[in-house]
Design a protein around this motif. Structure first.
Motif, short mmCIF file in Angstrom:
data_model
loop_
_atom_site.label_atom_id
_atom_site.label_comp_id
_atom_site.label_asym_id
_atom_site.label_seq_id
_atom_site.Cartn_x
_atom_site.Cartn_y
_atom_site.Cartn_z
N LEU A 783 -2.54 -9.74 -6.66
CA LEU A 783 -1.46 -9.77 -7.33
C LEU A 783 -1.98 -9.61 -8.88
CD1 LEU A 783 1.42 -10.62 -8.30
CD2 LEU A 783 0.82 -13.02 -8.40
N ALA A 784 -1.52 -8.52 -9.42
CA ALA A 784 -2.02 -8.18 -10.53
C ALA A 784 -0.46 -7.93 -11.69
CB ALA A 784 -2.55 -6.93 -10.63
N THR A 785 -0.48 -8.76 -12.50
CA THR A 785 0.66 -8.77 -13.60
C THR A 785 0.71 -9.31 -14.79
OG1 THR A 785 2.92 -9.06 -13.20
CG2 THR A 785 1.53 -10.76 -12.41
N VAL A 786 1.63 -9.11 -15.64
CA VAL A 786 1.60 -9.56 -16.87
C VAL A 786 2.48 -10.72 -16.90
CG1 VAL A 786 2.26 -9.31 -19.38
CG2 VAL A 786 0.96 -7.39 -18.28
N VAL A 787 2.12 -11.87 -17.59
CA VAL A 787 3.18 -12.90 -17.59
C VAL A 787 3.40 -13.48 -18.91
CG1 VAL A 787 2.55 -13.72 -15.17
CG2 VAL A 787 1.20 -14.53 -17.27
N GLU A 788 4.06 -14.22 -19.21
CA GLU A 788 4.38 -15.12 -20.41
C GLU A 788 3.50 -16.36 -20.47
OE1 GLU A 788 5.95 -13.89 -23.14
OE2 GLU A 788 6.65 -12.02 -21.99
N ALA A 789 2.37 -16.52 -21.63
CA ALA A 789 1.66 -17.62 -21.46
C ALA A 789 1.07 -17.85 -22.91
CB ALA A 789 0.49 -17.63 -20.67
N SER A 790 1.52 -18.61 -23.81
CA SER A 790 1.29 -18.69 -25.16
C SER A 790 -0.16 -19.27 -25.65
CB SER A 790 2.06 -19.94 -25.94
OG SER A 790 2.09 -21.07 -25.33
N ASP A 791 -0.88 -19.67 -24.51
CA ASP A 791 -2.23 -19.90 -24.87
C ASP A 791 -3.20 -19.98 -23.31
OD1 ASP A 791 -1.95 -22.51 -23.28
OD2 ASP A 791 -1.12 -22.98 -25.47
N ARG A 796 -4.00 -20.71 -17.47
CA ARG A 796 -4.48 -20.96 -16.31
C ARG A 796 -3.90 -22.11 -15.19
NH1 ARG A 796 -10.64 -23.09 -18.36
NH2 ARG A 796 -10.81 -23.91 -16.27
N ASP A 797 -2.82 -22.86 -15.76
CA ASP A 797 -2.08 -23.65 -15.28
C ASP A 797 -1.12 -22.73 -14.36
OD1 ASP A 797 -2.88 -25.88 -16.27
OD2 ASP A 797 -1.36 -26.07 -17.77
N PHE A 798 -0.80 -21.48 -14.91
CA PHE A 798 0.11 -20.75 -14.21
C PHE A 798 -0.57 -20.08 -12.95
CE2 PHE A 798 2.97 -16.74 -14.56
CZ PHE A 798 4.17 -17.54 -13.84
N GLY A 799 -1.75 -19.82 -13.26
CA GLY A 799 -2.89 -19.01 -12.28
C GLY A 799 -2.88 -20.16 -11.24
N ILE A 811 -6.09 -12.91 -7.80
CA ILE A 811 -5.04 -12.70 -8.67
C ILE A 811 -5.59 -12.44 -9.85
CG2 ILE A 811 -3.26 -14.14 -10.01
CD1 ILE A 811 -3.61 -16.07 -7.51
N LEU A 812 -4.88 -11.35 -10.59
CA LEU A 812 -5.52 -11.12 -12.16
C LEU A 812 -4.23 -11.14 -13.16
CD1 LEU A 812 -7.59 -9.73 -13.86
CD2 LEU A 812 -6.97 -7.60 -13.11
N LEU A 813 -4.06 -11.88 -14.00
CA LEU A 813 -3.01 -12.27 -14.72
C LEU A 813 -3.25 -11.82 -16.19
CD1 LEU A 813 -1.81 -15.64 -13.79
CD2 LEU A 813 -1.17 -13.53 -12.97
N LEU A 824 -7.23 -13.48 -17.03
CA LEU A 824 -7.50 -14.47 -15.92
C LEU A 824 -7.67 -13.89 -14.65
CD1 LEU A 824 -8.16 -17.50 -15.51
CD2 LEU A 824 -5.78 -17.56 -14.89
N CYS A 825 -8.79 -14.10 -13.96
CA CYS A 825 -8.87 -13.66 -12.40
C CYS A 825 -9.42 -14.76 -11.80
CB CYS A 825 -10.01 -12.56 -12.57
SG CYS A 825 -10.27 -11.95 -10.65
N LEU A 826 -8.65 -15.21 -10.44
CA LEU A 826 -8.80 -15.90 -9.77
C LEU A 826 -9.05 -15.47 -8.25
CD1 LEU A 826 -5.86 -18.41 -10.65
CD2 LEU A 826 -8.43 -18.84 -11.26
#
Length: 880
Positions: A783-791, A796-799, A811-813, A824-826
């Protein structure tokens, strides 16, 4: 019965008093007005300006027993201490001096008479060395003293031309050596006075000081030739007492017996133990006297040398099985043995022991951890046949665990290893770029020669500003412009004016210099005084600019200090005295002044204390100081001889240089200090003292900043104004501010928790929606995608939510925040043996202009090109 070390010291001083010499007390181990020296390392240091003709003390012959330390810089005996019978970091140097009075004939004759007549040393055991072309000295020794020519040896510049440092007074010298017998020598057939073994022991060096050496090596004849002699008390005591090691003289035996007692080891039974016992016996003397003279352990300058000595002794204590603080106890034994010659050290005993104990405890905390690292490094190097400890390891031991480099070298020497000092220096240079070295020479600027010249010419200033005097009339004695004397100055000239007597206080003892004006004839000339300094005890220089007219040498002038500033400065200075008294009462007698600044605006007081000061303690200190102020007792001043002043119990500052007479400032039963500054008439004149800040400035040193009088009132009003403004914003009374603020902060924390909970719920929902975007690459869910995260935290919580849903995959966000890209990569645990999150991030991050890294299962990065996020994420499948 042989004379004791103390009796020898006294006999030497009495002998030379009988030859017309003035007995002069030892100066501090911290040199004054000499930026070339780390520590006082010889008896002549305090007389350097006398030799150069820049100071006249009223006597031309002197005799001293000077405390000396040689453990840093050019004169450094540290590595040999404990190994040899004669090397020390601390020693006492007996010396007789002539400032343009007698010369070689008398110096040689008196030295010979004292050793052979007073001390009773056999003439046949004494050997003489002289400088290679000093025929005059040869003649005096051979023809005058009757020393056989074969026992007078000519030697070269290295051994018989003496220099105090790279620059300064120097000249040829003649050494007196004592033959201790063949059994103490090296046993070689070639053994003679040139040999480095212990047989021919140098006991007295007679320096015929004739020159001043500059930085270029040029020798300039001194105005008058001088005599500077030095004889180690420890060596003379050993010879007189018939022992072949200084450590077997009575100057050390008491300390050694105590070390035996606390360690359970016996001196003389084991060679390695003996070295450790000698190290502790010597180093405890250095530590006690250095701390007594105001030096504190640190990582720079003098403090670093003290730390090296102290920690070397502590480590040798550990080798003797002592795993607790012990050196402070040994220092107590040293102080007890030396208090007869140095009574001031006995007064400082509790403080010295507290400082030493505190440093021991700090070292013990890190010693075991550091030793473990070093032992592991030694083992790994020996396993591969290498013999050098890397510079990075040496630096880590120094910087993190407090291991001086010579301590590390000492430890690994037993394993036949050495240190990569080049690598260590590179690491040190990198650190110095972040923080410049604090010690530049002695910590004080060398006093300009022009002031010494004026003093020698008889020019002196009398200070008449005590007892509240702020104005007066006087005569201009000298004018300095660009450090040169001139006859007159004109409008616009910047200069220094020296007058016969002045109400202006010259900066010294922490109190700043006064400002004001000097008025010429009929007020036609006006000199604006911006600062007043005191380069010498008897000279006060008014620094400033001539605003109008002319001022000439010899003019009668009027002097006026800015009265309001002086009164405020006096209140702050007197407040400092009461603050110190309050600190002693609340915190303990270990509190000692280690620095201060007093001006019209505020006071700053640095003092020794070894733990954080609690708010309750600080309040008690402030209350106590203000109680003394309200008592409104008179501030009384007496001028007394220094010895008598000390007997009154007056507090002295460690590194302050006092003359033969001093001013004692007393404030009732609360405070009594040696102080030359200006003060209020009664403690009530201080008005009110308010502490505004307390902090740590160095290991074992705290700082308090405070205001008094009008300054204190202004500060409190400012605090009240801020409180009223805050209360107005909250629409409450000022005294309700704390309670309301606490409630608001509690509500804010509750709302933040709610926000985090909502974010989590949204992330869980969004993560469910994003699962539709998972694709397979080589059988792996990606999964590689752009997401909405302010910090980063939100990202990381989203990941984490996505990983929980994915169970197995990569996962690559990407996210945008503040015009920057976040990545962020998990990688789930089951795939970390095939894919590394940190390496993936290292490849992707440059695409957004950044860099990053991390663990196999999680890594993150950032970059300045958020517009390229989508393109960067598209590269993941190809990368895999």
């Amino acid at each position: 019965m042989a004379m004791t070390g103390s009796e020898i010291r006294e006999s030497f001083l009495k002998y030379f008093e009988g030859k017309g010499h003035t007995r002069v007390a030892s100066s501090s181990l911290v040199p004054k007005d000499d930026p070339t020296l780390l520590f006082t390392n010889s008896g002549m240091v305090q007389f350097k300006n006398c030799f150069l003709g820049l100071e006249d003390r009223g006597y031309h012959r002197a005799a001293t027993s000077q405390k000396c330390v040689r453990a840093g810089g050019k004169h450094n005996d540290l590595e040999n201490v404990g190994v040899t019978a004669r090397h020390h970091t601390f020693f006492e140097m007996l010396g007789n001096f002539s400032f343009g009075d007698y010369f070689k004939q008398e110096a040689i004759a008196w030295a010979w008479e004292y050793l052979t007549g007073v001390m009773g040393l056999p003439k046949e055991k004494l050997w003489i060395t002289i400088y290679r072309d000093d025929d005059e000295a040869f003649g005096i020794w051979h023809d005058g003293m009757g020393v056989p020519a074969e026992r007078i040896v000519r030697m070269g510049e290295k051994s018989n031309f003496w220099m105090m440092g790279e620059t300064g007074p120097c000249g040829p010298c003649s050494e007196i050596l004592y033959d201790q017998g063949e059994e103490t020598g090296c046993g070689k057939p070639t053994c003679d006075v040139h040999c480095e073994c212990d047989r021919h022991l140098e006991i007295w060096n007679l320096v015929f000081t004739q020159f001043d050496r500059d930085a270029a090596g040029k020798l300039t004849p001194l105005p008058k030739p001088n005599i500077d002699t030095g004889m180690g008390l420890e060596r003379l005591a050993a010879v007189v007492q018939g022992v072949t090691s200084n450590y077997e003289s009575d100057l050390f035996t008491g300390t050694i017996r105590f070390i035996e007692k606390i360690s359970g080891r016996t001196y003389g039974k084991n060679g390695e133990d003996d070295i450790s016992i000698r190290v502790i016996a010597d180093h405890s003397r250095s530590v006690a006297f250095l701390v007594g003279d105001g030096v504190l352990p640190s990582n720079e300058g003098r403090g670093y040398v003290l730390r090296r000595i102290l920690r070397r002794a502590a480590r040798h204590g550990k080798l003797l099985g002592m795993n607790r603080p012990f050196l402070n106890e040994v220092c107590g034994v040293v102080i007890e043995a030396m208090k007869g010659a140095y009574p001031d050290l006995a007064d400082k005993a509790p403080y010295v022991r507290k400082v030493v104990e505190s440093e021991e405890e700090r070292f013990i905390e890190t010693l075991d951890a550091g030793l473990k690292i070093l032992q592991e490094e030694v083992a790994s190097l020996k396993a591969v046949g290498k013999g050098v400890i890397p510079g990075g390891v040496v630096f880590k031991l120094y910087d993190t665990f407090g291991f001086p480099t010579d301590l590390t070298a000492d430890i690994v020497k037993r394993d036949g290893l050495s240190l990569d000092m080049e690598g260590f220096e590179k690491a040190m240079d990198a650190q110095r770029e972040k923080a410049r070295e604090s010690w530049k020479g002695s910590g004080q600027e060398a006093i300009s020669e022009v002031y010494h010249r004026l003093s020698v010419e008889g020019i002196a200033t009398k200070f008449v500003g005590h007892e509240g005097v702020t104005s007066g009339r006087s005569e201009v004695l000298a004018i300095l412009k660009n450090s040169q004397t001139v006859e007159e100055i004109g409008e616009g000239d910047e200069a220094e004016i020296i007058v016969a007597e002045t109400p202006f206080y010259g900066e010294t003892g922490g109190q700043v210099g006064d400002a004001g004006v000097i008025l010429g004839k009929k007020c036609e000339a006006l000199f604006q005084v911006t600062d007043t300094k005191r380069p010498l005890d008897n000279l006060i220089a008014h620094v400033g600019r001539l605003q109008s007219g002319k001022i000439r040498k010899g003019d009668a002038v009027g002097l006026q200090v800015i009265d309001e500033e002086r009164r405020a400065t006096e209140a702050n200075h007197s407040g400092t005295h009461l603050l110190q008294a309050a600190l002693k009462k609340v915190l303990g007698e270990h509190v000692k002044q280690s620095g201060s600044l007093v001006n019209a605006e505020r006071l700053r007081f640095d003092f020794t204390h070894f733990s954080k000061i609690e708010e309750e303690e600080l309040a008690r200190v402030e209350d106590e100081a203000n109680r003394m102020i309200r008592m409104n007792v008179p501030v009384e001043t007496k001028v007394l001889p220094l010895t008598e002043a000390i007997k009154t119990g007056a507090t002295a500052v460690f590194d302050e240089k006092y003359g033969e007479t001093v001013r004692v400032v007393g404030m009732g039963e609360y405070s009594r200090e040696l102080c030359g500054g200006t003060h209020v008439a009664r403690t009530g004149d201080i008005g009110f003292l308010k502490i505004v800040h307390e902090s740590s400035v160095a290991a074992g040193v705290r700082r308090i900043e405070a205001v008094t009088g009008r300054g204190a009132v202004t500060h409190v009003r400012h605090l009240e104004d801020e409180l009223r403004k805050t209360a107005g914003l909250l629409k409450i009374g000022p005294l309700e501010t704390a309670d309301r603020t606490e409630k608001l902060l509690r509500r804010e924390r509750e709302l933040e928790r709610e926000i985090e909970t909502l974010k989590g719920k949204l992330a869980a929902k969004d993560s469910g929606d994003l699962m539709d975007r998972v694709r397979q690459v080589k059988g792996v869910d990606v999964l590689a995608t752009v997401v909405e995260a302010s910090d980063v935290k939100t990202l990381r919580d989203f990941g984490d939510k996505l990983r929980d849903r994915l169970r197995s995959g990569i996962i690559l966000l990407g996210s945008r925040a503040d015009a920057k890209a976040m990545l962020l990569c998990l990688v789930t645990k089951d795939l970390t043996d095939r894919y590394h999150a940190g390496k993936i991030i290292q490849s992707i991050a440059p695409l957004v202009g950044g860099k990053g890294g991390g663990r196999p299962d999680m890594a993150q990065a950032g970059g300045p090109k958020p517009e390229l996020l989508e393109q960067a994420l598209e590269k993941l499948p190809d990368l895999l």
